[in-house]
Write a protein that holds these residues in place. Sequence first.
Motif, short mmCIF file in Angstrom:
data_model
loop_
_atom_site.label_atom_id
_atom_site.label_comp_id
_atom_site.label_asym_id
_atom_site.label_seq_id
_atom_site.Cartn_x
_atom_site.Cartn_y
_atom_site.Cartn_z
N ARG A 100 0.83 -1.21 0.00
CA ARG A 100 0.00 0.00 0.00
C ARG A 100 0.87 1.26 0.00
N THR A 101 1.99 1.21 0.68
CA THR A 101 2.92 2.35 0.67
C THR A 101 3.40 2.65 -0.75
N LYS A 102 3.71 1.60 -1.48
CA LYS A 102 4.17 1.78 -2.87
C LYS A 102 3.05 2.35 -3.74
N TRP A 103 1.83 1.88 -3.54
CA TRP A 103 0.70 2.42 -4.30
C TRP A 103 0.55 3.92 -4.07
N LEU A 104 0.62 4.30 -2.80
CA LEU A 104 0.43 5.71 -2.46
C LEU A 104 1.54 6.59 -3.04
N GLU A 105 2.75 6.09 -3.03
CA GLU A 105 3.85 6.87 -3.60
C GLU A 105 3.63 7.07 -5.11
N ARG A 106 3.22 6.04 -5.78
CA ARG A 106 2.95 6.15 -7.22
C ARG A 106 1.82 7.13 -7.50
N PHE A 144 0.84 9.61 -5.58
CA PHE A 144 1.20 10.98 -5.24
C PHE A 144 2.03 11.62 -6.35
N VAL A 145 2.94 10.86 -6.91
CA VAL A 145 3.73 11.37 -8.04
C VAL A 145 2.79 11.72 -9.20
N ALA A 146 1.80 10.87 -9.44
CA ALA A 146 0.84 11.13 -10.51
C ALA A 146 0.03 12.39 -10.22
N MET A 147 -0.35 12.61 -8.96
CA MET A 147 -1.10 13.81 -8.59
C MET A 147 -0.27 15.07 -8.81
N GLU A 148 1.01 14.99 -8.52
CA GLU A 148 1.88 16.15 -8.71
C GLU A 148 2.00 16.53 -10.18
N LYS A 149 1.89 15.54 -11.07
CA LYS A 149 2.03 15.80 -12.51
C LYS A 149 0.68 16.05 -13.18
N ASP A 150 -0.40 15.85 -12.47
CA ASP A 150 -1.76 15.94 -13.03
C ASP A 150 -2.09 17.39 -13.40
N GLY A 151 -2.27 17.64 -14.69
CA GLY A 151 -2.48 19.01 -15.15
C GLY A 151 -3.85 19.58 -14.91
N VAL A 152 -4.87 18.75 -14.74
CA VAL A 152 -6.24 19.25 -14.55
C VAL A 152 -6.91 18.65 -13.32
N GLN A 153 -6.15 18.06 -12.45
CA GLN A 153 -6.66 17.46 -11.21
C GLN A 153 -7.69 16.36 -11.46
N TYR A 154 -7.42 15.52 -12.44
CA TYR A 154 -8.25 14.33 -12.62
C TYR A 154 -8.29 13.50 -11.35
N LEU A 155 -7.18 13.48 -10.61
CA LEU A 155 -7.04 12.58 -9.47
C LEU A 155 -7.48 13.21 -8.14
N SER A 156 -8.16 14.35 -8.18
CA SER A 156 -8.59 14.99 -6.94
C SER A 156 -9.49 14.09 -6.08
N PRO A 157 -10.36 13.23 -6.66
CA PRO A 157 -11.14 12.33 -5.80
C PRO A 157 -10.27 11.37 -4.99
N ILE A 158 -9.11 11.00 -5.54
CA ILE A 158 -8.19 10.13 -4.81
C ILE A 158 -7.57 10.89 -3.65
N GLU A 212 2.01 8.96 8.95
CA GLU A 212 3.24 9.31 8.23
C GLU A 212 2.98 10.38 7.17
N TRP A 213 1.85 10.25 6.48
CA TRP A 213 1.52 11.25 5.47
C TRP A 213 1.19 12.60 6.10
N VAL A 214 0.57 12.58 7.27
CA VAL A 214 0.31 13.85 7.97
C VAL A 214 1.63 14.54 8.29
N GLU A 215 2.58 13.80 8.82
CA GLU A 215 3.88 14.39 9.17
C GLU A 215 4.60 14.90 7.93
N ARG A 216 4.39 14.26 6.83
CA ARG A 216 5.04 14.66 5.58
C ARG A 216 4.39 15.89 4.96
#
Length: 307
Positions: free
Chosen positions: A97-103, A105-119, A135-139
């Motif tokens: 699950r940690t690996k899924w979230l990292e992938r 988050f990288v996709a959200m950072e590159k998302d030009g129109v916020q398709y992934l905002s529901p995620i 951990e994500w809160v601290e980050r």
Amino acid sequence: MNRHKWAFTARFRSKAYGWRGTGPATKRLKEAVTEIRKAARTDPVLAAEGAVSLMTRLWPALQEIDTSSGSLGNAVYGSLERLIPLLVSAPADRKVRTKWLERLFVAMEKDGVQYLSPIEDRWGEICVYPELAAEWVERLMPIVRAAWSDHSRFQFVTGDTACLSCLLELGRYKELNELLSLRSGPFWSTDRFGADALARQGLTDAAISYAEARRKDGYDEPRIVEFCERILLDAGRRDEAYQMYGLRTAGANTYLAVFRAVTRKYPERDPRQVLMNLIEVRGDQGKWFAAAKSAGFLDIALDCARF
């Protein structure tokens, strides 16, 4: 899991669709969701991996499509609404699950129109493990706090609602409200987490008041009305939910579909009275003819036909 070959990946390569690609892309999205949901019947972790794979490919594949009509955005949103529950419920260990979230988050950072905002909005649920959410809160919290504290300029922060979602799921309501207080003004996209926090503490009326106070313009009103209805339904206050919000929240392409949506949500209500209430609240009596005729209320249909 990584050796599985998904058919949809060939159709969601970078810049796979041109300016007029809404139709083909929408069709391919439906096919991809069907493929992933079929896999979930026998291997939910594999299906979740497929969902992550599709989510991370959305912006690269769809970036050149004209989105002005809103059709593609609706198709993406509907697809994510069907896939996120698979991602949340998959019995994956923390490492996977940690690996899924990292992938993601990288996709959200590159998302030009916020398709992934529901995620991002459901990040805390997707974390599943409380330690992972913490951990994500601290980050994220230091970044969000710094951006929201600077009122001299607007700063877009990837992960702001993800941080709020994690705080909500962890029950850290005080910290959530303190973070929201840093904003320069009310924004329903973030304030809804504050309203949800009140509702989760059993403060239904306070949550409703909090949400209602943010109906300052028409842009967020449909989402706020929908939220208030949900909160009342969750609290078992169905009569209030129906009278105050239920007749206004249903959205569909036809008046007949609106009528059916309301009767499905409130099956305890007399359909004839529901139709009459809808006509009274929404107006445009003549446009309710098909709904009245289909439901067998010919006298109401006759009245509608006069308008």
